[in-house]
Scaffold this active site. Structure first.
Site, mmCIF file in Angstrom:
data_model
loop_
_atom_site.group_PDB
_atom_site.id
_atom_site.type_symbol
_atom_site.label_atom_id
_atom_site.label_comp_id
_atom_site.label_asym_id
_atom_site.label_seq_id
_atom_site.Cartn_x
_atom_site.Cartn_y
_atom_site.Cartn_z
ATOM 1 N N ASP A 105 -39.241 35.542 -2.354
ATOM 2 C CA ASP A 105 -40.389 34.698 -2.018
ATOM 3 C C ASP A 105 -41.648 35.105 -2.774
ATOM 4 O O ASP A 105 -42.322 34.273 -3.375
ATOM 5 C CB ASP A 105 -40.689 34.761 -0.516
ATOM 6 N N ARG B 254 -50.858 45.444 9.148
ATOM 7 C CA ARG B 254 -51.562 44.473 8.313
ATOM 8 C C ARG B 254 -52.949 44.918 7.850
ATOM 9 O O ARG B 254 -53.310 44.685 6.697
ATOM 10 C CB ARG B 254 -51.655 43.126 9.046
ATOM 11 N N ASP C 108 -49.678 36.804 10.675
ATOM 12 C CA ASP C 108 -49.956 37.712 9.574
ATOM 13 C C ASP C 108 -50.995 37.167 8.603
ATOM 14 O O ASP C 108 -51.843 37.894 8.104
ATOM 15 C CB ASP C 108 -48.658 38.041 8.826
ATOM 16 N N SER D 185 -35.572 36.235 10.262
ATOM 17 C CA SER D 185 -36.728 36.650 9.485
ATOM 18 C C SER D 185 -37.086 38.046 9.982
ATOM 19 O O SER D 185 -37.340 38.242 11.167
ATOM 20 C CB SER D 185 -37.878 35.667 9.733
#
Lengths: 406, 406, 406, 406
Positions: free
Chosen positions: C16, C96, C125, C180
């Site tokens: 990705d 993050r 996110d 995922s």
């Protein structure tokens, strides 16, 4: 009754605490050390020396604590915009931890094994003195004569004075106030007398620090207050020490009828009580501090402070200044104040104080963005649609599934 | 751009929303239904009918919502002593959910698939209208012209009027106010103009609802407010409907210079903005409500309300009146108000409102216990010792183990 | 579309983000700088270099951030016993802000005017990356390809790879997981696939970091964890760096079936989503931290932490690590942790972790007072009467006035 | 010592409260009414009748309160996901208000002027009993023998029995447990003995309600719990009364090693104490309740509940069930539970309970929106940009003005 050798007494020099000196000497057969503090109550403290000496006290402490009081207690509290029960600026509560601390310091210096105070068994002050004392010196003994003795009326007290040759100051000619009063640099308080009926209006001649709004000048007074790290440091550009600054605010506020308060409050010991307060400088300071925060604090920080404040006020009201939880909250509050710098312009007029201007090099007010005029792209109004849509998403899903809100 | 057949517009009858009518018709090729509400803004709503007709509107709604507004929105909010950021009484915020609800009701009645409003993309009102709309009818479409069109200056707007033959009311001779104003029964607000500089003082002639404290009468006015279940129901013994009561409080407050406010506030969309407000009746009501609660509410209930209040204020300010979390908080608040009954005596004078007396058959104030005089055993002062000792226990243990608080 | 010269991309080396490299180059005609971090996701980061080079990237950053991650993000968060919605240990959320910070540092070093990431427009996110970026560098531009492009299905993505000669790693033979997933030193997460039905149980072979409790050893494992200032510093007496310590706890926990979680959570963007998590080390750490706090923290401090925690968790979950309000809360939390020193003995067994012992030189546990045996006067039971009587006073007054609680 | 005519005693039938019967008769010269309740402690209550009769008691109350206990106390508490200090499910605390209420009811029925209980002066139970009693009947007198008498050791107690011919049940052959235990339908607790050293691990043979995880079955057990309005009503589809349901959960949990807890907690009277608890059914119920809420509650409602919960837990732990502030919080909690309907599937295995599935006709989980697959426009990812940009606005402004976060 435990054996006491030496006791440090918070001594005002007045009749009640003079009786306590003698009562302690007699009842406990112990040495009494007196401690008298100037925290801005507006009365001379030096005369307490002769009175204590007359009662046979050898160790006499008389301290001017005004700067420490305002710098280390009043100002940190105002950083939180602290108000108890929506109204009360905690003028009595915040003075107690300083007295407790000093009592313990003197106990340590003089080797005393106990402290004593003249607060009654119904009030908050006993709690504040004693919690502070226990927190700072866990083995200390506490003697609270009003909870122990049988001198429960004025008559018995007078009789005791006569029996023990304690001079009662009749010659002064001062009419005894019908109110129980307490004062320090932050405020003066009134309780008792007709105030015990919460429907009765306080009489105009009760108030001592402020003129009535009616009697205040017809012209407004404007002042500018400068803040650094959340604390006021100057009035109209003149840098002043903490105590001097608060004293000047008191004068300004009092002259303009500012800071009177008449409430029924909830005591920590479980009862409601009526109190009237004059806090002229504090009322101005609170308004000004909120105003300087309004342009320098981040929104979420300001809101978090507002949500934590009632609990912080509770801690102080209930006597937990000397506690780890107060320190924890203070750490958060102080962290927020580093950016609280700038100036506030205030209008004082007939009982009201308004913030009419505020500016700061740290200001987060962004005229380019806030303007109703063309903002040259500083803010993209289309962002608002996504903002609203996603904030509404959970509500839309719920409504879509049939949830009703009406 | 999605297909819209019929849109309900919150229509004031003024220039901006008149332009929106035409713009919607042109841009979306849809039918416009107008909705004009009297929520006490102080202007006639009936003239909006002719203006809407002139713009070709067929479905015209004109509602007097004053009683519903005060009864179902203002009063419930005051039960919580609601203040945003320590100062603001939420006079604009609390009117919006009612408008949103009515827009959706009309959309349902008329089969409209969209609503529209004249709020800008920078403000809070767009959020309040749209969150409410989405929460009540999740599939509704929202058209916010100010976020879409390019009529971003007064000039472009005027040009559009000329092109589209929208009559601009020059003849009225009313000088356009330099401020952006909004009014309803709870308050009038001012933004923009020189207020965009937070250091600049608002000009005296900006204020419309109240005389200056300087111009207020030299004699105080006393009133008595009666509360039932936390809501005011009578002034000086005269029972009044919610809207009538608030209107009368506004008059009384305004005449005595009460309720002006000048602040910088934090908008939900992320910017700070300066606002001036006049909330004469609300200012009196807040003071009175706190006073009646002071003798009727349990201490812990009162404190819990104070701790929850900032969050409740946030919800209303941010537009979440129509949300399950507001309902949840309201359930707690309303539960507390069943005992909030009684009377408060208030003194209004030159900008200040003071509670000078409060009484209630539900009063928890116990003179027997609170008294400074002999209480005949109602309260055992010796209980205080154990109370303090156990409250201090954790502090004593910690200090005994060497923990430092200074 | 704004003009972009250089963009720093959070690059995993996977398909990705490889597509994103090319898409950014093509769409924005800009230089792409890649940044790949080892935060303990368990995959080699060095291979990302060759892949980036193959895509024509010149500036390639590959950093080992494991120690910084655990020391400056994970451990500070655990000081608050942080849990989101009663269950989730925030394993994704807390990684993050570090990525955001590093993206901005690299943007500053390389003179990039934008950052980019591979997070979708539905998730949390994107919010966490972008809020952090904006807070640290307000002028930064953000490109979120998943919100912009039309490669909205796996097929389109594959087609794009083919067209642009992006090597798709078929040879690896790894079956594409139906979930995922995301991993770092604190946890691994699973979303999507059958988990999108919240009634469906996760399949046993989904879990990667822990054995099932069924498959865990039949004998319990005991470990001792040492804390200093609220952070763990040693396992069984062996001092370990933050990352090494957490890694070891993960192994221990995983081998004993500890730390699996299956929940439906509320995303900041407004939807509910199902997630499964394995947080073996974090689950042990939370239990141990609470246990060491249980003997070292003052009661009121502990309770205040518990009341503030949900808000702190919210801040981190929603992406506000880099905010003044998080710093304000952190100041309070950290203030409380100076005394959180000592050892906790833990039993790990078949999915459960229990604290079975705790000791500290800072312990506030006082056996003399707590004992059921004779305490030699350490505690005067008679104090309890006054304590109860005064705590009951408000309730007694209310009941005496006829208030009903049933 | 005040004059007492008749006292209602919470009587277990055990040695201690039997001594109290006699001691009350002797010390106060008053009639003793005994009250023995079955709240699921697992021992017969009927034998208490003969014992009381043998002590000369005429009015003997023996009540089965199990259904009332679970329905009106346990379940309302679980609606809030109540946990004290992050761990404790309040199994002792929640039983006390029911006992207090019943004591007062019996005092009213029998015209008693006092109540009495066997709780010590060091613990929380005295507070819970007495606060409840005072709140429900403010004029009641309370006799707490353990705070008054001098039978402060087991030896003195035995001596008293001998002197007063109180039969001590030696024949039973039951070895006296080294622990102080308490049980009811929600839990069994252990204190004292070796637990007074917080570093010492509890011995395996202390635990009575649950097998060790080691000894639990090797196969997991799956159950489905049905909720209505936040309360569990059925197991595996079988509707059960509250007490029956909790009893069955206890059996299921106990058989699978679920619900053991070993903590150091903070008592209301100011000390820390070590306690071990078995709460098998409650542990399952908490997990299940959170799971059903996770799909049925709005996010903000869930978060508000989480923020209020520690305070609610505190109220119950400290003995304020019968208080207006608990009622106020309960109103908010109950308001939220009307939508908490549905089923949770749980896996019980060797000490762990996991929610593996949840479903509800009230579910707010929206697969169309949450999906990683194509969502056919259910969610517009572009909305996220505006959402993030405006949420970041205050941070961007601050950073633009030079505020530092690192």
């Amino acid at each position: 009754m435990s054996k006491i050798d030496k006791v440090v007494l918070a001594y005002s020099g007045g009749l009640d605490t003079s009786v306590i000196v003698r009562w302690l000497q007699e009842t406990y057969g112990c040495e009494v050390v007196t401690f008298t503090a100037d925290i801005g109550q507006g009365e001379e403290v030096e005369p307490a020396r002769a009175k204590a000496q007359a009662l046979g006290v050898k160790d006499i402490y008389i301290d001017d604590l005004r700067e420490e009081y305002v710098r280390d207690f009043v100002f940190p509290m105002f950083r939180a915009n602290t108000i108890y029960e929506g109204e009360y600026l905690l003028g009595t509560s915040i003075a107690r931890p300083l007295i407790a601390k000093r009592l313990i310091e003197i106990a340590n210096e003089t080797g005393a094994d106990a402290i004593s105070h003249g607060a009654t068994g119904k009030g908050n002050d006993q709690v504040r003195f004693e919690l502070g004392a226990y927190a700072l010196k866990p083995g200390i003994k506490v003697i609270a004569p009003w909870r122990e003795w049988d001198l429960t009326s004025r008559e018995k007290l007078m009789q005791y004075c006569e029996q023990h040759k304690i001079p009662v100051d009749f010659s002064s000619g001062k009419k005894k106030s019908p109110y129980s009063m307490d004062a320090n640099l932050l405020h003066i308080s009134y309780e008792g007398g007709i105030l015990e009926d919460p429907w009765a209006e306080a009489e105009e001649d009760m108030w001592r620090w402020s003129v009535s709004p009616e009697a205040a000048p017809d012209e407004p007074v404007y002042i500018t207050l400068t803040f650094e790290n959340g604390d006021p440091v100057a009035i109209d550009g003149e840098r002043l020490s903490p105590a001097t600054l608060l004293e000047k605010l008191n004068k300004l506020g009092g002259a303009n009828g500012i800071g009177r308060l008449d409430i029924v409050e909830n005591r920590y010991v479980g009862m409601k009580s009526r109190g009237c307060y004059e806090t002229p400088g504090g009322t101005i300071l609170l308004k000004a501090h909120r105003a300087i925060e309004s342009i320098t604090l981040d929104r979420e920080v300001a809101h978090m402070k507002d949500e934590l404040m009632p609990r912080y006020a509770n801690l102080i009201y209930n006597g937990y200044w000397w506690s780890p939880e107060r320190r924890m909250l203070q750490a958060a509050i102080d962290e927020s104040q580093q950016v609280v710098n700038g100036e506030v312009r205030l209008k004082l007029y007939k009982g009201s104080v308004s913030a009419v201007g505020r500016r700061s090099t740290e200001s987060l007010f962004d005229e380019r963005i806030a303007t109703f005029e063309e903002d040259a792209g500083a803010y993209d109004q289309k962002d608002a649609e996504g903002f609203i849509k996603l904030n509404a998403l959970r509500l839309r899903i719920a409504a879509g599934k049939g949830r009703k809100l009406i």
